[in-house]
Write a protein that holds these residues in place. Sequence first.
Motif, mmCIF file in Angstrom:
data_model
loop_
_atom_site.group_PDB
_atom_site.id
_atom_site.type_symbol
_atom_site.label_atom_id
_atom_site.label_comp_id
_atom_site.label_asym_id
_atom_site.label_seq_id
_atom_site.Cartn_x
_atom_site.Cartn_y
_atom_site.Cartn_z
ATOM 1 N N MET A 232 -5.248 6.507 9.356
ATOM 2 C CA MET A 232 -5.059 5.855 10.644
ATOM 3 C C MET A 232 -3.817 6.481 11.270
ATOM 4 N N SER A 233 -3.990 7.048 12.412
ATOM 5 C CA SER A 233 -2.852 7.644 13.107
ATOM 6 C C SER A 233 -1.917 6.534 13.587
ATOM 7 N N SER A 234 -0.631 6.796 13.451
ATOM 8 C CA SER A 234 0.373 5.848 13.930
ATOM 9 C C SER A 234 1.687 6.585 14.121
ATOM 10 N N ARG A 235 2.575 5.956 14.840
ATOM 11 C CA ARG A 235 3.919 6.519 14.986
ATOM 12 C C ARG A 235 4.648 6.392 13.650
ATOM 13 N N VAL A 236 5.397 7.412 13.291
ATOM 14 C CA VAL A 236 6.127 7.411 12.018
ATOM 15 C C VAL A 236 7.011 6.174 11.910
ATOM 16 N N ASN A 237 7.750 5.866 12.945
ATOM 17 C CA ASN A 237 8.672 4.726 12.882
ATOM 18 C C ASN A 237 7.946 3.397 12.733
ATOM 19 N N ASP A 238 6.743 3.273 13.306
ATOM 20 C CA ASP A 238 5.967 2.044 13.118
ATOM 21 C C ASP A 238 5.585 1.880 11.644
ATOM 22 N N GLY A 239 5.177 2.985 11.013
ATOM 23 C CA GLY A 239 4.839 2.941 9.590
ATOM 24 C C GLY A 239 6.044 2.616 8.722
ATOM 25 N N ILE A 240 7.192 3.193 9.054
ATOM 26 C CA ILE A 240 8.415 2.900 8.300
ATOM 27 C C ILE A 240 8.752 1.415 8.404
ATOM 28 N N ASP A 241 8.585 0.842 9.591
ATOM 29 C CA ASP A 241 8.850 -0.597 9.770
ATOM 30 C C ASP A 241 7.928 -1.449 8.891
ATOM 31 N N ILE A 242 6.660 -1.058 8.786
ATOM 32 C CA ILE A 242 5.722 -1.803 7.945
ATOM 33 C C ILE A 242 6.167 -1.746 6.486
ATOM 34 N N VAL A 243 6.523 -0.548 6.003
ATOM 35 C CA VAL A 243 6.951 -0.401 4.606
ATOM 36 C C VAL A 243 8.218 -1.214 4.352
ATOM 37 N N ARG A 244 9.177 -1.141 5.245
ATOM 38 C CA ARG A 244 10.418 -1.906 5.063
ATOM 39 C C ARG A 244 10.150 -3.399 4.988
ATOM 40 N N ARG A 245 9.247 -3.890 5.815
ATOM 41 C CA ARG A 245 8.901 -5.321 5.786
ATOM 42 C C ARG A 245 8.262 -5.698 4.458
ATOM 43 N N LEU A 246 7.486 -4.790 3.879
ATOM 44 C CA LEU A 246 6.845 -5.069 2.596
ATOM 45 C C LEU A 246 7.841 -5.006 1.440
ATOM 46 N N ILE A 247 8.863 -4.165 1.580
ATOM 47 C CA ILE A 247 9.905 -4.098 0.551
ATOM 48 C C ILE A 247 10.683 -5.406 0.528
ATOM 49 N N CYS A 248 11.019 -5.914 1.714
ATOM 50 C CA CYS A 248 11.695 -7.215 1.788
ATOM 51 C C CYS A 248 11.606 -7.702 3.231
ATOM 52 N N ASP A 249 10.890 -8.809 3.442
ATOM 53 C CA ASP A 249 10.723 -9.305 4.804
ATOM 54 C C ASP A 249 11.907 -10.180 5.218
ATOM 55 N N GLY A 250 11.841 -10.738 6.405
ATOM 56 C CA GLY A 250 12.932 -11.553 6.938
ATOM 57 C C GLY A 250 13.194 -12.817 6.148
ATOM 58 N N GLU A 251 12.261 -13.226 5.315
ATOM 59 C CA GLU A 251 12.410 -14.419 4.476
ATOM 60 C C GLU A 251 12.892 -14.062 3.076
ATOM 61 N N GLY A 252 13.125 -12.768 2.823
ATOM 62 C CA GLY A 252 13.541 -12.336 1.492
ATOM 63 C C GLY A 252 12.397 -12.156 0.512
ATOM 64 N N VAL A 253 11.162 -12.120 1.024
ATOM 65 C CA VAL A 253 9.982 -11.977 0.169
ATOM 66 C C VAL A 253 9.679 -10.499 -0.033
ATOM 67 N N ARG A 254 9.510 -10.122 -1.285
ATOM 68 C CA ARG A 254 9.174 -8.740 -1.649
ATOM 69 C C ARG A 254 7.688 -8.691 -1.993
ATOM 70 N N THR A 255 6.920 -8.002 -1.163
ATOM 71 C CA THR A 255 5.482 -7.852 -1.373
ATOM 72 C C THR A 255 5.182 -6.579 -2.152
ATOM 73 N N LEU A 256 5.975 -5.547 -1.942
ATOM 74 C CA LEU A 256 5.754 -4.238 -2.555
ATOM 75 C C LEU A 256 6.504 -4.136 -3.876
ATOM 76 N N LYS A 257 5.769 -3.796 -4.922
ATOM 77 C CA LYS A 257 6.370 -3.593 -6.251
ATOM 78 C C LYS A 257 6.030 -2.178 -6.701
ATOM 79 N N VAL A 258 7.020 -1.472 -7.231
ATOM 80 C CA VAL A 258 6.844 -0.085 -7.658
ATOM 81 C C VAL A 258 7.175 0.017 -9.143
ATOM 82 N N HIS A 259 6.231 0.533 -9.925
ATOM 83 C CA HIS A 259 6.440 0.703 -11.362
ATOM 84 C C HIS A 259 7.490 1.788 -11.611
ATOM 85 N N LYS A 260 8.271 1.628 -12.660
ATOM 86 C CA LYS A 260 9.349 2.573 -12.958
ATOM 87 C C LYS A 260 8.851 3.988 -13.251
#
Length: 146
Positions: free
Chosen positions: A69-97
Amino acid sequence: ILFIQRTGTEILVFDEIYHSHHLAEQCVGEVLDRCEKMGWKKPDICVGSPEAKEMQERFRRVGIPYRYMSSRVNDGIDIVRRLICDGEGVRTLKVHKRCANLITEITDGYRYPVGGKRNDTEKPLDGHDHANDALRYWCVMRARRL
């Protein structure tokens, strides 16, 4: 190449294949080999760059649909950042070591031109961001509404 699974409210990045200068056919073979070796089923979908035409075709040849899906780079970065930690402090994205390259790239962050800093219009510099880009492509396609 990142192996990602969405499970309810979490997104798990559980493995990676990270290299350069490999042909698309070789990369697809490595994905299939990794799945067989680990006892995983073949991926349901591959999400990637819209420019990777040969990779798209190679995945389709082995029965794995390739989507983008084509998108602006900065829009995608914003989505990833929100998944790492949203405004409520919720972490949706987990990365294995074992995803060491992705962890390094996330920790280092995208780089911007000298004197620049991240804003809504300035694109990051290209380089040392392949794992971040793979994650961003997946999140834009599969997790933008979380």
